[in-house]
Design a protein around this motif. Structure first.
Motif, PDB file in Angstrom:
ATOM      1  N   ALA A   1       0.868  -1.178   0.000  1.00 44.27           N
ATOM      2  CA  ALA A   1       0.000   0.000   0.000  1.00 44.27           C
ATOM      3  C   ALA A   1       0.908   1.232   0.000  1.00 44.27           C
ATOM      4  CB  ALA A   1      -0.908   0.026   1.228  1.00 44.27           C
ATOM      5  N   THR A   2       0.429   2.318  -0.583  1.00 45.72           N
ATOM      6  CA  THR A   2       1.209   3.552  -0.655  1.00 45.72           C
ATOM      7  C   THR A   2       0.463   4.664   0.066  1.00 45.72           C
ATOM      8  OG1 THR A   2       2.238   2.939  -2.764  1.00 45.72           O
ATOM      9  CG2 THR A   2       2.249   5.268  -2.184  1.00 45.72           C
ATOM     10  N   LEU A   3       1.168   5.322   0.981  1.00 43.07           N
ATOM     11  CA  LEU A   3       0.596   6.397   1.778  1.00 43.07           C
ATOM     12  C   LEU A   3       1.243   7.719   1.386  1.00 43.07           C
ATOM     13  CD1 LEU A   3      -1.000   7.559   4.222  1.00 43.07           C
ATOM     14  CD2 LEU A   3       0.931   6.851   5.669  1.00 43.07           C
ATOM     15  N   MET A   4       0.430   8.704   1.035  1.00 43.76           N
ATOM     16  CA  MET A   4       0.921  10.027   0.680  1.00 43.76           C
ATOM     17  C   MET A   4       0.628  11.000   1.817  1.00 43.76           C
ATOM     18  SD  MET A   4       0.020  10.231  -3.395  1.00 43.76           S
ATOM     19  CE  MET A   4       1.128  11.633  -3.589  1.00 43.76           C
TER      20      MET A   4
ATOM     21  N   ALA B   1      -2.417   3.776  10.135  1.00 45.39           N
ATOM     22  CA  ALA B   1      -3.146   2.584  10.587  1.00 45.39           C
ATOM     23  C   ALA B   1      -4.010   2.027   9.463  1.00 45.39           C
ATOM     24  CB  ALA B   1      -4.001   2.920  11.805  1.00 45.39           C
ATOM     25  N   ALA B   2      -4.679   2.920   8.721  1.00 49.02           N
ATOM     26  CA  ALA B   2      -5.491   2.464   7.581  1.00 49.02           C
ATOM     27  C   ALA B   2      -4.614   1.808   6.525  1.00 49.02           C
ATOM     28  CB  ALA B   2      -6.252   3.643   6.983  1.00 49.02           C
ATOM     29  N   ALA B   3      -3.456   2.412   6.239  1.00 48.01           N
ATOM     30  CA  ALA B   3      -2.548   1.854   5.237  1.00 48.01           C
ATOM     31  C   ALA B   3      -2.040   0.488   5.670  1.00 48.01           C
ATOM     32  CB  ALA B   3      -1.383   2.804   5.000  1.00 48.01           C
ATOM     33  N   LYS B   4      -1.694   0.351   6.956  1.00 49.40           N
ATOM     34  CA  LYS B   4      -1.208  -0.935   7.460  1.00 49.40           C
ATOM     35  C   LYS B   4      -2.301  -2.003   7.405  1.00 49.40           C
ATOM     36  CE  LYS B   4       2.502   0.605  10.534  1.00 49.40           C
ATOM     37  NZ  LYS B   4       2.964   0.701  11.949  1.00 49.40           N
ATOM     38  N   THR B   5      -3.531  -1.613   7.692  1.00 52.28           N
ATOM     39  CA  THR B   5      -4.653  -2.563   7.606  1.00 52.28           C
ATOM     40  C   THR B   5      -4.808  -3.070   6.180  1.00 52.28           C
ATOM     41  OG1 THR B   5      -5.849  -1.562   9.453  1.00 52.28           O
ATOM     42  CG2 THR B   5      -7.156  -2.813   7.857  1.00 52.28           C
ATOM     43  N   ILE B   6      -4.748  -2.159   5.230  1.00 53.24           N
ATOM     44  CA  ILE B   6      -4.847  -2.540   3.814  1.00 53.24           C
ATOM     45  C   ILE B   6      -3.684  -3.447   3.428  1.00 53.24           C
ATOM     46  CG2 ILE B   6      -4.758  -1.627   1.445  1.00 53.24           C
ATOM     47  CD1 ILE B   6      -6.226   0.882   2.600  1.00 53.24           C
ATOM     48  N   ALA B   7      -2.478  -3.132   3.945  1.00 53.37           N
ATOM     49  CA  ALA B   7      -1.283  -3.904   3.605  1.00 53.37           C
ATOM     50  C   ALA B   7      -1.326  -5.325   4.139  1.00 53.37           C
ATOM     51  CB  ALA B   7      -0.040  -3.190   4.122  1.00 53.37           C
TER      52      ALA B   7
END
Length: 256
Positions: A57-60, A197-203
């Motif tokens: 996942a990519t977080l900006m 946290a959202a990015a890690k959940t998706i990952a």
């Protein structure tokens, strides 16, 4: 363990940890106004994510109080004189449309111009309560970009998209959540932790299933989005060289 990726641009920081590639815009003195080298670096980071098995996942992210103030106005004034849109900008917009990994954004404070329109390409957006979303395109005698003329009405509906893209009306975080652009609103202090946290959940989701599910949500429109990016870029470049754009830029720079 976090891995730092060299970008060749000091204003763009990229790290990978726990399956999340974080791309941070870091030009505090200009509130993250984007320059052509910054566009190049972000595009390279997004393209690199596509083939990186460690990126799921990519977080900006931007900085406290400034996600992005939009395009660097000095560079844009030069483009207006030349009547051409910088190729790094178009390349960046295409990488958004072509991203193969889920895109998450954590937005705090100012999100102006492309700082707003890039969010239409994200899968999950977290915004702080102090966000200000605004696209002052027509105020500068310019046009919507980033396929926002296509994605804006799709996501927000025509009336709200018209307010944003044509009237240049400002939206706060709650209004953008209600319009369907923002998934979650939080305090400024909790913004980055919530987005991460959202990015890690998706990952953590199964990679194959996530890719197929995301592709099904996006696939029908990718070619259309790319086509609209090209169409907008051509019209934008033409308008940049127009007398009314030249006058609007001159007035803006004199006011500055």
């Amino acid at each position: 363990m976090s891995t730092q990726i060299e970008t060749g641009c000091q204003e763009i920081k990229v790290t990978v940890a726990d399956g999340v590639r974080t791309i941070r815009m870091d030009r505090p003195e200009k509130k993250n106004a984007l320059t052509l080298p910054m566009y190049d670096a972000i595009a390279a980071a997004l393209t690199g994510a596509n083939d990186d098995v460690d990126t799921r996942a990519t977080l900006m992210l931007g900085l406290p109080g400034a996600f992005s103030a939009g395009n660097d106005i000095a560079e844009f004034a030069k483009m207006a004189t030349a009547g051409a849109l910088g190729e790094p900008i178009v390349a960046f917009l295409n990488t958004l449309a072509q991203s193969q990994k889920p895109l998450i954004a954590g937005v705090d404070g100012l999100a102006i111009g492309v700082g707003t329109t890039m969010l239409f390409h994200c899968d999950y957006v977290v915004a702080s309560e102090r966000c200000l979303f605004k696209t002052p395109f027509t105020d500068l005698a310019l046009l919507p970009e980033a396929a926002s003329s296509l994605l804006g009405p799709r996501i927000m509906g025509h009336p709200k998209a018209f307010e944003l893209l044509c009237m240049g009306q400002a939206f706060d975080a709650m209004a953008f959540e209600k319009a369907g652009v923002v998934n979650a609103v939080t305090s400024a202090d909790a913004l980055e932790d919530t987005a991460l946290a959202a990015a890690k959940t998706i990952a953590t989701k199964p990679v194959g299933a996530m890719k197929i599910a995301r592709d099904l949500l996006r696939k029908a429109g990718v070619e259309e989005v790319e086509s609209r990016i090209r169409e907008e870029a051509a019209a934008f470049a033409t308008q940049l060289g127009s007398a009314e754009a030249q006058a609007a830029f001159a007035a803006f720079l004199n006011r500055k």
